[in-house]
Design a protein around this motif. Sequence first.
Motif, PDB file in Angstrom:
ATOM      1  N   ASP A  30     -20.018 -31.822  27.202  1.00 49.69           N
ATOM      2  CA  ASP A  30     -19.111 -31.220  26.212  1.00 49.69           C
ATOM      3  C   ASP A  30     -18.907 -32.164  25.017  1.00 49.69           C
ATOM      4  O   ASP A  30     -18.858 -31.723  23.867  1.00 49.69           O
ATOM      5  CB  ASP A  30     -17.760 -30.908  26.867  1.00 49.69           C
ATOM      6  CG  ASP A  30     -17.883 -29.754  27.868  1.00 49.69           C
ATOM      7  OD1 ASP A  30     -18.901 -29.027  27.806  1.00 49.69           O
ATOM      8  OD2 ASP A  30     -16.979 -29.613  28.707  1.00 49.69           O
ATOM      9  N   LYS A  31     -18.815 -33.466  25.314  1.00 49.03           N
ATOM     10  CA  LYS A  31     -18.627 -34.434  24.223  1.00 49.03           C
ATOM     11  C   LYS A  31     -19.835 -34.445  23.298  1.00 49.03           C
ATOM     12  O   LYS A  31     -19.701 -34.589  22.079  1.00 49.03           O
ATOM     13  CB  LYS A  31     -18.409 -35.842  24.800  1.00 49.03           C
ATOM     14  CG  LYS A  31     -17.012 -36.102  25.303  1.00 49.03           C
ATOM     15  CD  LYS A  31     -16.894 -37.545  25.744  1.00 49.03           C
ATOM     16  CE  LYS A  31     -15.488 -37.851  26.237  1.00 49.03           C
ATOM     17  NZ  LYS A  31     -15.385 -39.207  26.761  1.00 49.03           N
ATOM     18  N   HIS A  34     -19.783 -31.361  21.110  1.00 45.54           N
ATOM     19  CA  HIS A  34     -18.749 -31.512  20.073  1.00 45.54           C
ATOM     20  C   HIS A  34     -19.260 -32.428  18.944  1.00 45.54           C
ATOM     21  O   HIS A  34     -19.138 -32.110  17.750  1.00 45.54           O
ATOM     22  CB  HIS A  34     -17.485 -32.095  20.706  1.00 45.54           C
ATOM     23  CG  HIS A  34     -16.376 -32.318  19.723  1.00 45.54           C
ATOM     24  ND1 HIS A  34     -15.674 -31.288  19.127  1.00 45.54           N
ATOM     25  CD2 HIS A  34     -15.856 -33.463  19.209  1.00 45.54           C
ATOM     26  CE1 HIS A  34     -14.786 -31.785  18.299  1.00 45.54           C
ATOM     27  NE2 HIS A  34     -14.873 -33.113  18.324  1.00 45.54           N
TER      28      HIS A  34
END
Lengths: 130, 302
Positions: A30-31, A34
């Motif tokens: 997810d990082k 992002h």
Amino acid sequence: MTMGILGGDGFSLPVVSETEVVDVKLNFTDKAIHALKQNMNGDESTHVLVISAQSGGCSGYLYDMKIVEKPEDEGFQQISIDGIKVFVHNKDSSMLNGIQIDFKETLMGGGFQIENPNADRACGCGQSFG
Amino acid sequence: MRKNASEGEYFLRSQSLTLLQGNDSINVIDRVVSTRIVDYPDSHGIDVLFCDFNGRITDIGSIYKIQEKILLLSSEEMGNITRKTLIDGKSWDEKCDLIIADEAIGRVTLFTPDFQSIFTRMGHQGIELERNRVIEIDDMIAVKSEFPGGSVLDILLPLNQMSDFITILEAAEYSEMSEDRWNFVRLLVCIPNLTDISGNLPNECGMVNLISNDKGCYPGQEVHARLESRGKTVKRLCLLTGEAPISPGKYRLSNGSPIHISSCESSDNVSYGIAKLRVDDIETGYVSLDGVNWKVEPITYL
């Protein structure tokens, strides 16, 4: 007039290397997704992320990630990650299949980090594998 | 030269010749060799090492920049593997084509105290030879190389002109060397052969000058950097000189230490060999093998 040493007969056609082509699967944290969206800066419709491998680094190969306009080359595989197009060239497919891309923020720089299940070894900085 | 190199000899070298063309060629090679090559000017030859991730030598080559292209001379044994390393390592957006030139270009190595005489016979006067300077003469290039035991002149030319050039050499009373004679003179002059250096570390081979510690990462760089800052050279490649015949292989010195002879040749009661020895065993300048004394000199490439 002389032709020069490179102007004679006997040269081969450009060497082409045969490489194994596999269907590439990529795993983004997810990082990483992002951070990737931040870097794309709204250009998702015109630009793509190309992940590739090239020779060099301490262990033999280096990762490379570039955000570029969609390349014309037909040798790419396209993977969609949360609306972002990620391209991997067929010639790199066996080396990069299954990699996990993470993003780490540290006071010493940080950035995208790649874990590669195909690598036998990696160098200390994490940018090179073999 | 030390001794025994006859005047006016030539040898037709078997090598792997690869032409690289395209704007990114220099970067494609620079990433995989231990020597920084991007800053070298045109018309200059550069010797390079290819190493594995353990820092051990896998191939040795020379790079010549000619007419905005790059000619890579590497070992015949590893030629295809080195080419595959280069082509596999080219990025998708790099412009670099590899073209095999084994059937296009020939290499002749000349041994003579008077390199100018052959140019004079070809109608060229006053050619200034400098170490590793690439000089284009008609369709050929000439490069003078220096080694611990002397200098040689390499001529590269289109293969279809080779017979004409050999006619000129023979008219100048140059004689062609046999494989054995070449091996003898090669050892005398200390021209490195992959057989002698493959699998060894550059510092063991006296080749630290082919390591560029300021160029950043390349295969083997971590090991080379550690050797440079903290390492101790335990073994060295040495030239053996003696009078007895000798054969390649692994032996024990009279004191029980190991010695690995990778190349050797004898002629007229003089024998030369290249061997890897413990540094402690070469301090006196002599070693004893089967009761025979051999002079040992660590080889350091210029």
